[in-house]
Design a protein around this motif. Structure first.
Motif, PDB file in Angstrom:
ATOM      1  N   ASP A 154     -28.880  44.648  -3.629  1.00 20.29           N
ATOM      2  CA  ASP A 154     -29.943  45.281  -2.852  1.00 20.29           C
ATOM      3  C   ASP A 154     -30.706  46.274  -3.730  1.00 20.29           C
ATOM      4  O   ASP A 154     -30.140  47.234  -4.228  1.00 20.29           O
ATOM      5  CB  ASP A 154     -29.311  46.006  -1.658  1.00 20.29           C
ATOM      6  CG  ASP A 154     -30.357  46.533  -0.711  1.00 20.29           C
ATOM      7  OD1 ASP A 154     -31.471  45.986  -0.725  1.00 20.29           O
ATOM      8  OD2 ASP A 154     -30.049  47.491   0.013  1.00 20.29           O
ATOM      9  N   LYS A 155     -31.985  45.990  -3.897  1.00 18.06           N
ATOM     10  CA  LYS A 155     -32.762  46.848  -4.783  1.00 18.06           C
ATOM     11  C   LYS A 155     -33.343  48.028  -3.999  1.00 18.06           C
ATOM     12  O   LYS A 155     -33.960  47.847  -2.958  1.00 18.06           O
ATOM     13  CB  LYS A 155     -33.878  46.035  -5.422  1.00 18.06           C
ATOM     14  CG  LYS A 155     -34.433  46.704  -6.660  1.00 18.06           C
ATOM     15  CD  LYS A 155     -35.420  45.786  -7.323  1.00 18.06           C
ATOM     16  CE  LYS A 155     -36.563  45.510  -6.369  1.00 18.06           C
ATOM     17  NZ  LYS A 155     -37.876  45.510  -6.966  1.00 18.06           N
ATOM     18  N   LYS A 156     -33.123  49.206  -4.524  1.00 22.77           N
ATOM     19  CA  LYS A 156     -33.641  50.386  -3.831  1.00 22.77           C
ATOM     20  C   LYS A 156     -35.097  50.610  -4.229  1.00 22.77           C
ATOM     21  O   LYS A 156     -35.447  50.569  -5.395  1.00 22.77           O
ATOM     22  CB  LYS A 156     -32.819  51.619  -4.202  1.00 22.77           C
ATOM     23  CG  LYS A 156     -31.390  51.556  -3.705  1.00 22.77           C
ATOM     24  CD  LYS A 156     -30.693  52.881  -3.918  1.00 22.77           C
ATOM     25  CE  LYS A 156     -29.295  52.888  -3.307  1.00 22.77           C
ATOM     26  NZ  LYS A 156     -28.369  52.002  -4.027  1.00 22.77           N
ATOM     27  N   THR A 157     -35.920  50.854  -3.229  1.00 22.95           N
ATOM     28  CA  THR A 157     -37.322  51.157  -3.520  1.00 22.95           C
ATOM     29  C   THR A 157     -37.767  52.372  -2.732  1.00 22.95           C
ATOM     30  O   THR A 157     -37.028  52.909  -1.922  1.00 22.95           O
ATOM     31  CB  THR A 157     -38.246  49.977  -3.135  1.00 22.95           C
ATOM     32  OG1 THR A 157     -37.861  49.526  -1.857  1.00 22.95           O
ATOM     33  CG2 THR A 157     -38.202  48.873  -4.140  1.00 22.95           C
ATOM     34  N   GLN A 210     -41.021  52.765  -8.854  1.00 17.78           N
ATOM     35  CA  GLN A 210     -39.643  52.321  -9.025  1.00 17.78           C
ATOM     36  C   GLN A 210     -39.445  51.795 -10.443  1.00 17.78           C
ATOM     37  O   GLN A 210     -38.438  52.089 -11.093  1.00 17.78           O
ATOM     38  CB  GLN A 210     -39.347  51.248  -7.972  1.00 17.78           C
ATOM     39  CG  GLN A 210     -37.898  50.850  -7.871  1.00 17.78           C
ATOM     40  CD  GLN A 210     -37.645  49.550  -8.579  1.00 17.78           C
ATOM     41  OE1 GLN A 210     -38.488  48.651  -8.547  1.00 17.78           O
ATOM     42  NE2 GLN A 210     -36.517  49.448  -9.242  1.00 17.78           N
ATOM     43  N   SER A 226     -35.322  59.595  -2.308  1.00 16.52           N
ATOM     44  CA  SER A 226     -35.403  58.153  -2.563  1.00 16.52           C
ATOM     45  C   SER A 226     -35.300  57.820  -4.041  1.00 16.52           C
ATOM     46  O   SER A 226     -34.866  56.731  -4.385  1.00 16.52           O
ATOM     47  CB  SER A 226     -36.667  57.529  -1.975  1.00 16.52           C
ATOM     48  OG  SER A 226     -37.552  58.488  -1.529  1.00 16.52           O
ATOM     49  N   ILE A 238     -32.311  55.428  -7.047  1.00 15.96           N
ATOM     50  CA  ILE A 238     -32.892  54.417  -7.939  1.00 15.96           C
ATOM     51  C   ILE A 238     -32.415  54.653  -9.366  1.00 15.96           C
ATOM     52  O   ILE A 238     -31.967  53.744 -10.058  1.00 15.96           O
ATOM     53  CB  ILE A 238     -34.435  54.453  -7.878  1.00 15.96           C
ATOM     54  CG1 ILE A 238     -34.907  54.063  -6.484  1.00 15.96           C
ATOM     55  CG2 ILE A 238     -35.038  53.531  -8.927  1.00 15.96           C
ATOM     56  CD1 ILE A 238     -36.398  54.174  -6.289  1.00 15.96           C
ATOM     57  N   GLU A 296     -28.604  54.064  -9.725  1.00 19.10           N
ATOM     58  CA  GLU A 296     -28.272  52.647  -9.698  1.00 19.10           C
ATOM     59  C   GLU A 296     -28.608  51.983 -11.028  1.00 19.10           C
ATOM     60  O   GLU A 296     -27.835  51.172 -11.545  1.00 19.10           O
ATOM     61  CB  GLU A 296     -29.054  51.969  -8.574  1.00 19.10           C
ATOM     62  CG  GLU A 296     -28.493  50.622  -8.191  1.00 19.10           C
ATOM     63  CD  GLU A 296     -29.393  49.932  -7.174  1.00 19.10           C
ATOM     64  OE1 GLU A 296     -28.957  49.786  -6.033  1.00 19.10           O
ATOM     65  OE2 GLU A 296     -30.531  49.580  -7.531  1.00 19.10           O
ATOM     66  N   LYS A 333     -36.774  42.286   1.017  1.00 17.06           N
ATOM     67  CA  LYS A 333     -35.531  42.661   0.351  1.00 17.06           C
ATOM     68  C   LYS A 333     -35.189  41.683  -0.765  1.00 17.06           C
ATOM     69  O   LYS A 333     -34.085  41.705  -1.289  1.00 17.06           O
ATOM     70  CB  LYS A 333     -34.397  42.702   1.369  1.00 17.06           C
ATOM     71  CG  LYS A 333     -34.209  44.096   1.974  1.00 17.06           C
ATOM     72  CD  LYS A 333     -32.929  44.194   2.728  1.00 17.06           C
ATOM     73  CE  LYS A 333     -32.728  45.592   3.259  1.00 17.06           C
ATOM     74  NZ  LYS A 333     -31.595  45.673   4.156  1.00 17.06           N
TER      75      LYS A 333
END
Lengths: 103, 139
Positions: A2-5, A65, B31, B35, B38, B125
């Motif tokens: 799951d890519k966080k944006t 991102q 947020s 990122i 990760e 997603k």
């Protein structure tokens, strides 16, 4: 994975705040700066600030991102080359100039 | 042009603006930090909180500059609204990045061809191959 944006709404809020601020500044300077007044006259009538469409905001979220990912990834490459296990300030310092030139 | 009373109004306005900026900055941090963390994990690297904070603050500054750029691009094109072309143009110095953004833009358009103005979220997603590395020349 799951890519966080970023949430496009958050990006919109940040953009909007800057645009409103600049629209106000333009209005204030209108009589002082003739060139600015000319720009302001044709683009923002009575404090109307810029807006953005949904896809543009999604694209900006993606761009930010990528910006963060690139920063970390490049720093990680340097850290790895030096045989470390942790990204340190010096690594970030080294990638910073090229990162800023690339974005 | 500014009278004393008006000036204090302006100052109060500026203070309000600052607090709004702080709230936005905090939301941005919330947020952005995951990122960065990760990405570090994906590269098998540890990263300490101050370094993450540093990168995130840099990204926020970049966002502010981006907002100004996008506004100017849209104005130059005679528009009041920023569109995807402006965002792609902001990456014009980096061909690879511009290409990545362009393909992402095509994807967005393909997903909702007729209802561009309606904001649809939560349905995107897919894992896109966007985490490409741009060459680091000094290695």
């Amino acid at each position: 994975m799951d890519k966080k944006t970023f949430d496009p709404d958050l990006i919109h809020a940040i953009f909007k705040q800057i645009w409103t601020k600049r629209a106000k500044e333009r209005e204030r300077n209108q009589s002082i700066d003739a060139v600015d007044a000319e720009v302001g006259a044709c683009t923002s009538k009575k404090g109307r600030s810029t807006s953005a469409n949904a896809n543009a905001l999604k694209l900006s979220s993606e761009l930010l991102q990528i910006f963060i990912s690139e920063a970390v990834q490049r720093a990680a490459t340097i850290a790895e080359a030096e045989g470390g296990r942790e990204i340190e300030a010096t690594h970030v310092e080294r990638i910073l100039p090229q990162l800023l030139l690339d974005f | 042009m500014e009278v004393d009373g008006e000036k204090s109004d302006v100052e109060r306005e500026e203070e309000d603006e600052e607090s709004v900026t702080d709230v936005l900055k905090d939301r941005f941090r919330l947020s952005a930090i995951p990122i960065a963390e990760e990405e570090a994990k994906r590269n098998g690297m540890e990263i300490s909180a101050p370094i993450v904070a540093c990168i995130v603050d840099l990204a926020f500054k970049y966002t502010e500059n981006l907002a100004k750029d996008l506004e100017l691009f849209a104005q130059h094109a005679g528009r009041k609204s920023v569109n995807t072309e402006d965002v792609i143009l902001s990456a014009h110095r980096n061909e690879h990045l511009a290409a990545t953004l362009r393909s992402f833009c095509e994807e967005l358009k393909a997903k909702e061809p007729q209802s561009e103005r309606k904001r649809k979220k939560g349905s995107k997603k897919d894992d896109k191959a966007t985490t490409s590395v741009v060459d680091i020349s000094d290695l």
